[in-house]
Design a protein around this motif. Structure first.
Motif, short mmCIF file in Angstrom:
data_model
loop_
_atom_site.label_atom_id
_atom_site.label_comp_id
_atom_site.label_asym_id
_atom_site.label_seq_id
_atom_site.Cartn_x
_atom_site.Cartn_y
_atom_site.Cartn_z
N ILE A 153 19.24 9.77 -50.85
CA ILE A 153 20.00 10.94 -50.98
C ILE A 153 19.48 12.04 -50.31
N LEU A 179 21.51 13.75 -47.19
CA LEU A 179 22.28 14.88 -47.71
C LEU A 179 21.33 15.99 -48.28
N GLU A 180 21.66 17.29 -48.06
CA GLU A 180 20.61 18.26 -48.36
C GLU A 180 21.32 18.64 -49.81
N LEU A 181 20.71 18.23 -50.60
CA LEU A 181 21.27 18.76 -52.00
C LEU A 181 20.17 19.57 -52.72
N LEU A 232 24.16 6.30 -52.42
CA LEU A 232 24.94 7.14 -51.43
C LEU A 232 26.46 6.91 -51.62
#
Lengths: 376, 268
Positions: B114, B118-120, B166
């Protein structure tokens, strides 16, 4: 630009949130921001309706963020309702609804006490590895006594195989390196000694240095890096894959089957490599003396005979098997200490090489004191 | 080949004329296979027949000699690196031994893919790790454990959670129930079926487990003699007269509920 995934309209105490678009992993970042914005600063709300009818796609990420939204409002005592959810997504939303979050971990700051504790742990672990070293040494002695009683129990084939790996296959690189070291010392000696017109003493220096110290040290450092690390990695990966447990359950003693042949191979191999290495270094020294210092080979040999005695040669050769023992024991101890992970294998292999080289040099110092006091 | 349920359904993986070999040894000889969206395909074959080879070739770990592999309509053998990357984010793989990263905790293992794509926020990452773990039947207590501290069944579950990190559309499972006890294997089958329904997954499952084939698989494909010799439902398999299929599905270990069959098996 990120699209609007959540829009809120407040009517008195009621809040209507209209969700739209794709609530999926790719949009999770902007969705999270919009959700957090929606939950903030709405003081006087007691009823929330979330309309999911216009959401085209929903995955775990979106479902979780919806759940977070619901929980945030529920925690503030609002009656929260999700409407218009597509039937396909019902079970997914129900699934994340029951997720129990852990207590957020308390992130501690590093303090002086932690630094001191880590020093303490290191010292304890040094003590631990010393204990393991002595332990294996003892276990080896027991196995050797057992084998002396029944010589047929010695794994001769395994030992020859290891000897081939650590000795024979190591010959080219060890000869090359010691040869180069011999050349370098001779060159440096000639360069500096010639200022005093003492060129010829370079032969004494090269002879004594190589036979007493450098030959055996360079060889041991090479062997620790080349074979010690291989032993640690081999035993470590066997440990990881439970091969050593398997041996034990079949009634074999891993020390007898795996460790003794490896250590014996080193004890036989390292003196031979030391001899070859010392000769190569002397050869390199002689070559440089001739080509760079103008000392004829015949004069070099003549001078060498006067400068060195059998004692010097013996000092180097006596040290070799003891250093081999240290390298062997350290690398096997570290190999047996490997835990389940790949990282641990790497750590132990590094530790094995660093410790063996350190101990080889310490041992060399002890031998120097010993030989000086007995006048060799 | 495909029965009625195949018609009208979208084909997500299409393998055509695939040849894979090592040296002189041809493992797969002009293999054709279709996988439809939303189905659980059980892929069986004798040990060493090349089941894992086909799976590894589809996901790009082994080179092919001839043939084409289309996933989501994109020919992987012709695809650019960027196209491949996009496809790779849409599938997840559960390896036989789990292949969890041994130097990372369960939490980091789950967050690794992740984080990459993705930039979470850390908060969302942590919450998702727990959510994924609960979906595979574990809970937050294993988050800080290392893979070496997990039991076989837990390793498989964590590995499945990582494969699903994902939210892929296809999951490849390489012998998911091997090494699990029958109860654990049954629960794992159940879990796969549940997740398949909730997440709308397409599942490509290499397996030896006859129970899995009976309980969760919609369709079965059989690899023998370097080819896919049959593909269809369990009933098709049971009705087939091919000697290998007969031995596999109607052998002593199968659970065909015909009393005559069982008695005969016992008396021989």
């Amino acid at each position: 630009m990120s699209e609007t995934l959540l829009e809120g309209t407040a009517e008195g105490g009621r809040l209507r949130l209209a969700a739209a678009g794709a609530w999926i992993a790719r949009n999770a970042r902007s969705l999270e921001a919009q959700i957090d914005a929606a939950t903030q600063g709405r003081g006087t709300i007691n009823e929330v309706r979330i309309d999911m009818a216009r959401v085209e796609r929903l995955d775990t990420f979106g479902a979780w963020l919806l759940e977070r939204l619901v929980r945030a409002f529920s925690a503030r005592g609002c009656a929260t309702k999700v409407e218009g959810l597509k039937a396909d997504y019902r079970s997914l939303v129900d699934d994340v609804h029951v997720v129990k979050l852990e207590e957020p971990p308390v992130r501690r700051t590093i303090q002086l006490a932690d630094a001191l504790a880590s020093i303490g742990h290191s010292i304890v672990s040094v003590g631990g590895s010393f204990g393991a070293f002595v332990n294996l040494l003892g276990a080896l002695s027991v196995v050797i006594v057992r084998i002396l009683a029944q010589p047929r129990r010695l794994r001769f084939t395994s030992m020859v195989h290891q000897l081939d790996n650590v000795g024979w296959r190591g010959v080219p690189i060890i000869i090359l390196i010691t040869f180069l070291v011999g050349c370098i010392i001779a060159q440096q000696g000639i360069f500096h000694f010639s200022k005093f017109g003492a060129d010829i003493y370079v032969v004494d220096m090269v002879g004594i240095l190589v036979l007493r110290e450098l030959g055996v040290l360079i060889v041991c450092i090479m062997v620790a890096g080349r074979s010690g690390s291989a032993y640690t990695a081999e035993l470590g990966s066997m440990k990881m894959r439970e091969e050593i447990d398997a041996l034990q359950t079949m009634g074999f003693d891993p020390i007898e089957v795996l460790i003794l042949p490896r250590i014996l191979a080193l004890i036989v191999g390292v003196p031979i490599l030391t001899f070859l290495g010392s000769m190569a270094a002397l050869y390199g020294g002689g070559l440089v003396c001739w080509l760079y210092g103008g000392i004829e080979p015949s004069i070099f040999i003549e001078r060498l005979k006067e400068a060195i005695s059998l004692d010097h040669f013996e000092v180097g050769m006596i040290k070799a098997p003891f250093m081999a023992l240290v390298i062997g024991v350290v690398s096997c101890v570290e190999g047996m200490n490997v835990k389940g992970s790949a990282e641990s294998l790497g750590l132990q292999t590094t530790a094995s090489v660093v410790e063996s080289i350190f101990l080889v040099i310490v041992l060399d110092g002890l031998f120097a004191i010993f030989f000086a006091s007995i006048g060799m | 080949m495909a029965k009625a349920r195949g018609n009208g359904k979208e084909v997500v993986i299409a393998v055509r004329g695939l040849v894979v070999g090592f040296g002189d040894h041809i493992v797969l000889d002009h293999v054709d296979l279709d996988v439809y969206r939303g189905e659980i395909l059980g892929f069986v074959g004798g040990s060493g027949a090349g089941k894992s080879v086909l799976m590894r070739t589809i996901i790009g770990l082994l080179p092919r000699r001839e043939g084409s592999i289309r996933v989501f309509g994109v020919d992987l053998t012709q695809a650019s690196d960027a196209e491949r990357h996009a496809i790779e984010q849409r599938w997840g793989v559960l390896f036989q031994q789990g292949a969890l990263f041994s130097s990372l905790t369960v939490r980091d293992n789950l967050q690794f893919p992740i984080r990459e794509y993705l930039e979470l926020s850390q908060r969302l990452l942590d919450e998702l790790a727990v959510a994924k773990l609960e979906m595979v039947g574990l809970d937050a207590s294993v988050l800080e454990k290392f893979p070496s501290e997990l039991s076989g069944g837990m390793t498989k579950r964590v590995a499945l959670a990582r494969a699903l990190a994902l939210d892929p559309e296809i999951v490849f499972l390489d012998e998911p129930t091997s090494g699990l006890d029958p109860i654990g294997a049954g629960e794992f089958d159940e879990l796969i079926a549940t997740l398949q329904r909730t997440l709308g997954l397409t599942v490509f499952m290499v397996t030896h487990d006859l129970d899995s084939l009976h309980t969760v698989c919609d369709r079965i494909a059989v690899l023998a003699d370097h080819k896919v010799i049959a593909a269809g439902t369990m009933d098709t398999m049971l009705a087939s007269e091919h000697p290998w299929l007969k031995a596999y599905f109607r052998g002593k270990r199968s659970r065909v509920g015909q009393p005559g069959e069982t008695t005969r098996a016992r008396t021989t």
